[in-house]
Design a protein around this motif. Structure first.
Motif, mmCIF file in Angstrom:
data_model
loop_
_atom_site.group_PDB
_atom_site.id
_atom_site.type_symbol
_atom_site.label_atom_id
_atom_site.label_comp_id
_atom_site.label_asym_id
_atom_site.label_seq_id
_atom_site.Cartn_x
_atom_site.Cartn_y
_atom_site.Cartn_z
ATOM 1 N N TRP A 1 0.892 -1.291 0.079
ATOM 2 C CA TRP A 1 -0.072 0.064 0.035
ATOM 3 C C TRP A 1 1.012 1.403 -0.109
ATOM 4 C CZ3 TRP A 1 -5.299 -1.011 0.244
ATOM 5 C CH2 TRP A 1 -6.154 0.229 0.287
ATOM 6 N N LYS A 2 1.948 1.254 0.625
ATOM 7 C CA LYS A 2 2.945 2.296 0.910
ATOM 8 C C LYS A 2 3.372 2.776 -0.514
ATOM 9 C CE LYS A 2 4.534 2.163 5.647
ATOM 10 N NZ LYS A 2 4.688 3.405 5.815
ATOM 11 N N MET A 3 3.747 1.731 -1.447
ATOM 12 C CA MET A 3 4.197 2.002 -2.679
ATOM 13 C C MET A 3 3.454 2.814 -3.596
ATOM 14 S SD MET A 3 7.055 0.135 -2.941
ATOM 15 C CE MET A 3 7.506 0.114 -4.668
ATOM 16 N N HIS A 4 1.870 2.907 -3.315
ATOM 17 C CA HIS A 4 1.159 4.071 -3.972
ATOM 18 C C HIS A 4 0.587 5.105 -3.052
ATOM 19 C CE1 HIS A 4 -2.012 1.070 -3.111
ATOM 20 N NE2 HIS A 4 -1.473 0.253 -3.670
ATOM 21 N N HIS A 5 0.589 4.849 -1.989
ATOM 22 C CA HIS A 5 0.268 5.705 -1.009
ATOM 23 C C HIS A 5 1.538 5.985 0.023
ATOM 24 C CE1 HIS A 5 -3.912 5.082 -2.761
ATOM 25 N NE2 HIS A 5 -4.037 6.145 -2.212
ATOM 26 N N PRO A 6 2.535 6.657 -0.422
ATOM 27 C CA PRO A 6 3.710 6.582 0.844
ATOM 28 C C PRO A 6 3.254 7.348 1.959
ATOM 29 C CG PRO A 6 3.929 7.614 -1.573
ATOM 30 C CD PRO A 6 2.766 7.462 -1.445
ATOM 31 N N LEU B 1 10.247 11.078 -12.735
ATOM 32 C CA LEU B 1 8.916 10.836 -11.960
ATOM 33 C C LEU B 1 7.854 10.499 -12.860
ATOM 34 C CD1 LEU B 1 7.679 11.769 -9.276
ATOM 35 C CD2 LEU B 1 7.227 14.076 -10.207
ATOM 36 N N ASP B 2 8.167 10.440 -14.122
ATOM 37 C CA ASP B 2 7.100 9.845 -15.164
ATOM 38 C C ASP B 2 7.220 8.402 -15.099
ATOM 39 O OD1 ASP B 2 6.276 12.321 -15.792
ATOM 40 O OD2 ASP B 2 7.181 12.495 -17.839
ATOM 41 N N VAL B 3 8.763 7.894 -14.825
ATOM 42 C CA VAL B 3 8.491 6.462 -14.759
ATOM 43 C C VAL B 3 7.924 5.743 -13.494
ATOM 44 C CG1 VAL B 3 10.424 4.454 -14.637
ATOM 45 C CG2 VAL B 3 10.832 6.671 -16.004
ATOM 46 N N VAL B 4 7.972 6.642 -12.291
ATOM 47 C CA VAL B 4 7.253 6.180 -11.109
ATOM 48 C C VAL B 4 5.847 6.400 -11.381
ATOM 49 C CG1 VAL B 4 6.853 7.199 -8.735
ATOM 50 C CG2 VAL B 4 9.121 7.305 -9.831
ATOM 51 N N LEU C 1 1.287 -1.505 -9.316
ATOM 52 C CA LEU C 1 1.290 -1.428 -7.918
ATOM 53 C C LEU C 1 0.047 -1.367 -7.364
ATOM 54 C CD1 LEU C 1 4.257 1.261 -7.534
ATOM 55 C CD2 LEU C 1 4.388 -1.263 -7.442
ATOM 56 N N LYS C 2 -0.903 -0.838 -7.824
ATOM 57 C CA LYS C 2 -2.466 -0.826 -7.255
ATOM 58 C C LYS C 2 -2.871 -2.283 -7.337
ATOM 59 C CE LYS C 2 -3.531 4.025 -7.141
ATOM 60 N NZ LYS C 2 -4.057 5.079 -7.672
ATOM 61 N N ILE C 3 -2.623 -2.933 -8.583
ATOM 62 C CA ILE C 3 -3.328 -4.300 -8.906
ATOM 63 C C ILE C 3 -2.240 -5.359 -7.776
ATOM 64 C CG2 ILE C 3 -3.328 -6.140 -10.677
ATOM 65 C CD1 ILE C 3 -3.306 -4.031 -13.031
#
Lengths: 77, 499
Positions: free
Chosen positions: B63-68, B437-440, B447-449
């Motif tokens: 979860w932290k990967m898309h909601h740090p 940042l675009d790559v991220v 990551l959400k999937i």
């Protein structure tokens, strides 16, 4: 430091080396002589070849209707 | 019915010091299962509890990967701590404990001996869990070593090593006392894992933590260790289980014992050199990396032989997947051994690695090996072993089905999108026109999937935990009836002609 390098490089040699030693032991003890016998080691009088030993708890025992062990063929090299 | 031999530890190393009957007579399966009951169940129960802890930390990490910002203001729950806690709880808490439990049971069954010196194993289980608890608390407190797969602080590793030494001593004792002199292929895998792991773990701890080597050599040692933990500890135990349970459940011998021997010896000779392929492009001697790539490609031999052998053994018996939980997990795990390994061979090539290195593709690959292959095989093994230890049937078939489908579909949903996302991420990182940042941002949907997949897998784990708790509670109740499997086995032993 030298000791550490010996440890590390030894790691690259010791693990496959131990495998080679084990292979020597296996050859000397006839582990490669009778593959058919070895393949049957998971079976015994209590749970012989052909006995299905697992099913869902509410299911019935399912007989294996595939090729019989005799025709299934325990391959030889 | 003979009881467990009560030998002293010194005498235990010499079978000739014992009664001839004790040395010669093969133990009955029920005797072996009874002798394994407490120590093996202890490993399974503790392992499953660690699985739940590891899954919780996996979900927080994902979860932290898309909601740090999630839990970002709590020091001990920051990403740098929860991620290694997830890794180490599932590796040393869950996977290793269940692997040890399965190995103990398999070794006793194949050696045809009861489990001797239970106290050694029980003590080892207690120390192992103390080591994991100390390690996890150490990481959460900020004592992470920063070394991949060895994040436990220096004061935790010796506890684990001591515990493992006890298990290795027990393995040697059991092997010395074996009443079946000829070795089955699973025993080769188990013995190899039992003897290789202490060398790996102690060498890596000495060279990376106690008296660290300098500079880039650390990374070489680190990947030699991390890759070999997977290949020379978990993989042999997983394959040992598959080689035992597929023939055992289907009632058919392995298709080709020759191929199984070829698979073992080629893994033993080639796998140790594989770790260096993680250092493609790094400041390492080119020959070291090249040797690793060559060894990685050579791994095609054991992988293909094992894959063919398993498939041909199952041929004609695939209908049984509907009826056997063990077989379902075994076949799913076996197929993913082939997928994970061939995926690894491809990823080791320089041309592929320059795209996929440092991307989520590697995370996907690691989970294919550790979860889709190894963990699923361990689940299958526990479904077979636990009813024989508790003499109780699994309470709920529905929970088994939920467990299988949620974990299988969950890991497929995990692997597919994350592999694709990792490849796209790799190409984007190689393109100097794409801002980082675009790559991220590009990776966020994948990551959400992954988080959704993690939730699905967590539901499967919960189903397994409920079923396990249920069967253990039944164990505490008065004995009522033997399991279906035991009825069948007993009946067929008396008269094999009966259906």
């Amino acid at each position: 430091m030298i000791l550490l390098w010996i440890l590390f490089l030894g790691g690259f040699v010791v693990l496959p080396g131990s495998a080679l030693l084990a292979m020597r032991w296996a050859i000397r003890n006839g582990e490669f002589r009778d593959f058919k016998k070895a393949s049957l080691l998971v079976f015994d009088e209590e749970e012989p070849v052909g006995l299905v030993t697992d099913s869902f708890p509410t299911g019935k025992i399912v007989l294996n209707t595939g090729p019989s062990p005799a025709t299934h063929g325990v391959s030889q090299p | 019915m003979s009881s467990t031999p009560s030998t002293s530890l010194l005498k235990a190393l010499s079978p000739s010091d014992h009664d001839e009957d004790l040395v010669q007579r093969k133990a009955l399966l029920a005797e072996i299962d009874a002798s394994c009951r407490l120590p093996v169940l202890l490993f399974f129960i503790c392992g499953t509890l660690w699985l739940l802890v590891g899954t919780l930390f996996a979900l927080i990490t994902s979860w932290k990967m898309h909601h740090p910002d999630l839990l970002g203001n709590i020091a001990w729950l920051t990403f740098g701590r929860v991620r290694p806690v997830h890794l180490n709880t599932v590796i040393f808490g869950f996977a290793s404990e269940v692997a040890i439990g399965v190995s103990l049971w398999l070794m006793c069954r194949l050696c045809r001996v009861t489990l001797m010196h239970k106290w050694i194993i029980i003590m080892a289980a207690v120390f192992w869990n103390v080591g994991v608890v100390v390690g996890v608390l150490g990481i959460l407190a900020g004592d992470n070593t920063g070394i991949e797969w060895l994040e436990f602080p220096p004061y935790a590793s010796p506890i684990l090593f001591f515990s493992y030494a006890l298990i290795a001593v027990w393995g040697i004792i059991t092997f010395r006392f074996r009443r079946e002199k000829h070795l089955y292929v699973s025993q080769w895998y188990l013995l190899a894992a039992l003897l290789w792991f202490p060398w790996l773990y102690s060498s890596a701890n000495i060279m990376l933590i106690m008296d660290p080597v300098r500079g880039t050599v650390q990374s070489a040692v680190n990947w030699w260790f991390a890759h070999n933990v997977l290949g020379l500890w978990f993989t042999p135990i997983g394959l040992a289980a598959i080689y035992y349970f597929i023939p055992k459940v289907t009632g058919k011998p392995i298709h080709s014992y020759y191929l199984s021997a070829l698979g073992f010896w080629s893994l033993a000779l080639f796998y140790n050199w594989n770790g260096g392929h993680h250092l493609v492009g790094g400041p390492m001697p080119a020959w070291l990396v090249t040797v690793s790539i060559v060894a990685s490609v050579m791994m095609t031999i054991p992988v293909v032989t094992v894959g063919i052998n398993h498939h041909l053994t199952m041929k004609g018996s695939f209908h049984m997947l509907r009826h056997s939980p063990t077989l379902r997990f075994m076949v799913f795990g076996g197929m993913n051994y082939t997928v994970a390994s061939l995926h690894g061979v491809l990823s080791a090539l320089r041309s592929v690695s320059e795209v996929t290195h440092f991307t989520h593709h590697t995370i996907s690959h690691a989970h294919t090996g550790m979860y889709a292959f190894f963990t699923m095989v361990m689940f299958g093994s526990m479904y077979y072993i636990i009813p024989r230890l508790t003499l109780r049937e699994w309470p709920s078939a529905m929970l088994i089905r939920v467990h299988f489908w949620f974990t299988a579909l969950g890991i497929i949903l995990y692997m597919g999108p994350l592999t694709l996302g990792g490849i796209l991420q790799g190409y984007a990182m190689l393109n100097p026109d794409v801002p980082f940042l675009d790559v991220v941002k590009l990776t966020v949907p994948y990551l959400k999937i992954r988080t959704v997949a993690g939730i699905i897998i967590a539901i499967g784990h919960t189903a397994f935990f409920i079923n396990l708790t249920w069967i253990i509670l039944r164990q505490l109740q008065p004995y009522r009836q033997p399991t279906r499997m035991i009825i069948a086995a007993t009946r067929n032993a008396i008269n094999p002609a009966l259906p």
